[in-house]
Design a protein around this motif. Structure first.
Motif, PDB file in Angstrom:
ATOM      1  N   GLU A   1       2.866  23.198  17.274  1.00  0.00           N
ATOM      2  CA  GLU A   1       2.345  23.751  18.528  1.00  0.00           C
ATOM      3  C   GLU A   1       1.356  22.762  19.118  1.00  0.00           C
TER       4      GLU A   1
ATOM      5  N   TRP B   1      -1.685  27.921  19.912  1.00  0.00           N
ATOM      6  CA  TRP B   1      -0.879  28.582  20.921  1.00  0.00           C
ATOM      7  C   TRP B   1       0.232  29.332  20.193  1.00  0.00           C
ATOM      8  N   ASP B   2       0.975  30.142  20.884  1.00  0.00           N
ATOM      9  CA  ASP B   2       2.023  30.971  20.283  1.00  0.00           C
ATOM     10  C   ASP B   2       3.378  30.284  20.202  1.00  0.00           C
TER      11      ASP B   2
ATOM     12  N   ASP C   1      -1.616  23.015  21.139  1.00  0.00           N
ATOM     13  CA  ASP C   1      -3.066  23.130  21.333  1.00  0.00           C
ATOM     14  C   ASP C   1      -3.880  22.725  20.113  1.00  0.00           C
TER      15      ASP C   1
END
Length: 169
Positions: A34, A159-160, A36
């Protein structure tokens, strides 16, 4: 044909094949990252057709991070979709409901994303092609608001969305 042309010709045929092999990475060998916080989602084989668990994975922190979380996915027959769990130091073997709740960081549905079509679906079974990305709604805030946040070493909230990075050997 000259001798120097043959290796070039061989390379011309092999490079597209290597790209196709990467595209067909089975989900149990897939690694996702991910953007971030730089956390990494790595799937691994379950190792048994009889297991109630359909997928096993680990989420680790970025460079310098101390975050290591275990997770699994089980297909929920009633909801007709997978149920994912991310846990931190859960007890091995038989555990009480209270013990599992105390060590569970996130529960939710992990979704497979296809970048070309924008299609969102449930994760495919072990052995199916890894998706372009895996969406784990709310995983970042769940990690941030857990008791392990201070010890995780993360500087940013994850983040997702985890995008495909590589296929493990």
């Amino acid at each position: 044909m000259s001798a120097s042309f043959k290796p070039w010709l061989l390379t011309l045929y092999l490079v597209p094949g290597m790209a196709m092999a990467q595209e067909r990475c089975p989900i149990e060998k897939a690694v996702f990252v991910e953007a971030d916080a730089g956390t990494v989602l790595s799937f691994r084989p379950v190792g048994s057709d009889a297991a109630a668990v359909s997928h096993l994975f680990t989420i680790t922190g970025s460079a310098g991070g101390k975050l290591t979380l275990d997770g699994h996915v089980m297909y929920d027959e009633e909801a007709r979709r997978p149920a994912g769990m991310v846990m931190n130091n859960c007890p091995e073997g038989d555990a009480t409901g209270a013990e599992l709740r105390a060590c569970t960081i996130w529960t939710g549905v992990p979704y497979a994303l296809d970048k070309a079509t924008g299609h969102i679906d449930i994760l495919g079974a072990e052995g199916t092609e890894a998706p372009d990305a895996v969406l784990m709604p709310g995983i970042g805030p769940a990690i941030r608001h857990s008791t392990l946040w201070e010890k995780s070493g993360l500087k940013d909230v994850p983040w997702d969305l985890y995008e495909f990075k590589e296929c493990k050997a």
